[in-house]
Enzyme design. Structure first.
Site, mmCIF file in Angstrom:
data_model
loop_
_atom_site.group_PDB
_atom_site.id
_atom_site.type_symbol
_atom_site.label_atom_id
_atom_site.label_comp_id
_atom_site.label_asym_id
_atom_site.label_seq_id
_atom_site.Cartn_x
_atom_site.Cartn_y
_atom_site.Cartn_z
ATOM 1 C CG HIS A 196 1.757 -1.160 -4.287
ATOM 2 N ND1 HIS A 196 2.914 -0.508 -4.418
ATOM 3 C CD2 HIS A 196 0.719 -0.608 -3.337
ATOM 4 C CE1 HIS A 196 2.783 0.513 -3.800
ATOM 5 N NE2 HIS A 196 1.539 0.534 -3.121
ATOM 6 C CG HIS B 238 2.793 1.161 2.223
ATOM 7 N ND1 HIS B 238 3.667 0.347 1.102
ATOM 8 C CD2 HIS B 238 1.856 1.649 1.549
ATOM 9 C CE1 HIS B 238 3.033 0.602 0.095
ATOM 10 N NE2 HIS B 238 1.987 1.260 0.179
ATOM 11 C CG HIS C 162 -5.967 3.941 -3.672
ATOM 12 N ND1 HIS C 162 -4.953 4.149 -4.973
ATOM 13 C CD2 HIS C 162 -5.254 3.584 -2.737
ATOM 14 C CE1 HIS C 162 -3.850 4.101 -4.422
ATOM 15 N NE2 HIS C 162 -3.931 3.578 -3.129
ATOM 16 C CD GLU D 233 0.274 4.026 -3.654
ATOM 17 O OE1 GLU D 233 0.310 3.791 -2.394
ATOM 18 O OE2 GLU D 233 -0.336 3.396 -4.405
#
Length: 295
Positions: free
Chosen positions: A12, A59, A193, A240
């Protein structure tokens, strides 16, 4: 009865949303990342799901350090795109399915998952970017969405095993809902990441692709990966991927792969995407004997 017909997982990455919003998807840098979703966009038009249970992480938009639910389910009629600092994305308001959402909340709580029930929530790129990747630029989303927010931002996040088990509980809840609905479960976020610190820009292609491999078939090795392995192998934001395991748990014992896409880089992040179909036990092939993800 309601039925789960497919599972979808995808990154995402907020920059993907920017590329969609500003018509950059055909530019040389972005085109390879988006090309892997062409198949899915066509497939979704054929599948016509009624409801998507969309697993994502907030977030610091709807939740902050004052209030951090481990699992939170959105039971509202609608969810407005959030302003993440540069104005809300110009995408449609997300329409919920309160009846199914409340049913899932009740069923999961009675199955001893302490769900947080959210009756008002703005949704950020974690939820709207996957919708853009699967449906493109539209005047209205062609499906109702039940947001399922997972804490993967602040320690401690839930274990992969707990996420997988929640997927199983969600599947049980959907199967007991009396309305005839075509339901998909989406897991979002990742893949490898890291956005800060000395390892910023870390991408682990080999690990990511082993993870994708083991979403298919009947192995449950992914549910046993410890948090430290995600951190070590996939960077601080790679955790995630436990959200993908909620989707996988909801698929049942065995899955078949319909589509897969992997591309790097996209804004210093690995783009991962897979579409799975649950396999009925009567149609299942013998379990593969894949072991853990990392050596």
């Amino acid at each position: 009865m309601a039925r789960i017909t497919a599972g979808v997982a995808c990154s995402h990455i907020p920059a993907l949303g920017v590329a969609v919003d500003f018509d950059k998807t055909e530019e040389a840098y972005w085109k390879p990342a988006f090309a892997g979703f062409d198949w899915t966009r066509a497939w979704e038009k054929e599948e016509k799901p009624d409801v998507i249970i969309l697993v994502f992480n907030d977030h610091a938009t709807a939740f902050d350090m004052k209030f951090i639910p481990t699992f939170a389910i959105g039971c509202a009629e609608s969810f407005t795109p959030a302003d993440e600092g540069w104005g809300p994305r110009q995408v449609p308001v997300v329409q919920g399915h309160p009846d199914l959402a409340w049913h899932i909340a009740q069923s999961c709580i009675l199955d001893e998952f302490d769900m947080t029930i959210i009756n008002e929530m703005e949704v950020d790129h974690g939820l709207t970017v996957p919708l853009s990747m699967m449906f493109g630029k539209v005047d209205a989303w062609p499906v109702r969405v039940i947001p399922l927010a997972v804490n993967v931002v602040t320690y401690p996040p839930p274990s992969g095993n707990r996420c997988w088990a929640l997927g199983e509980a969600i599947a049980k809840a959907v199967a007991s809902f009396p309305e005839d609905l075509n339901v998909q479960v989406w897991g979002t976020g990742g893949m490898s990441h890291q956005l800060q610190g000395p390892r910023a820009g870390l991408i682990n292609k080999e690990w990511d692709n082993r993870f994708l491999d083991q979403l298919v078939g009947s192995t449950d090795a992914l549910r046993h990966i410890p948090h430290i392995e995600y951190l070590r192998e996939t960077g601080s934001e790679g955790i995630e991927m436990v959200m993908w395991l909620i989707m996988r748990g909801a698929m049942g014992k065995t899955t078949e792969m319909l589509h897969r896409h992997y591309h790097v880089p996209a804004s210093n992040t690995a783009v991962g995407h897979i579409v799975l179909r649950p396999v009925a036990e009567s149609d299942a092939v013998p379990a593969n004997d894949a072991q853990g993800v990392a050596a």
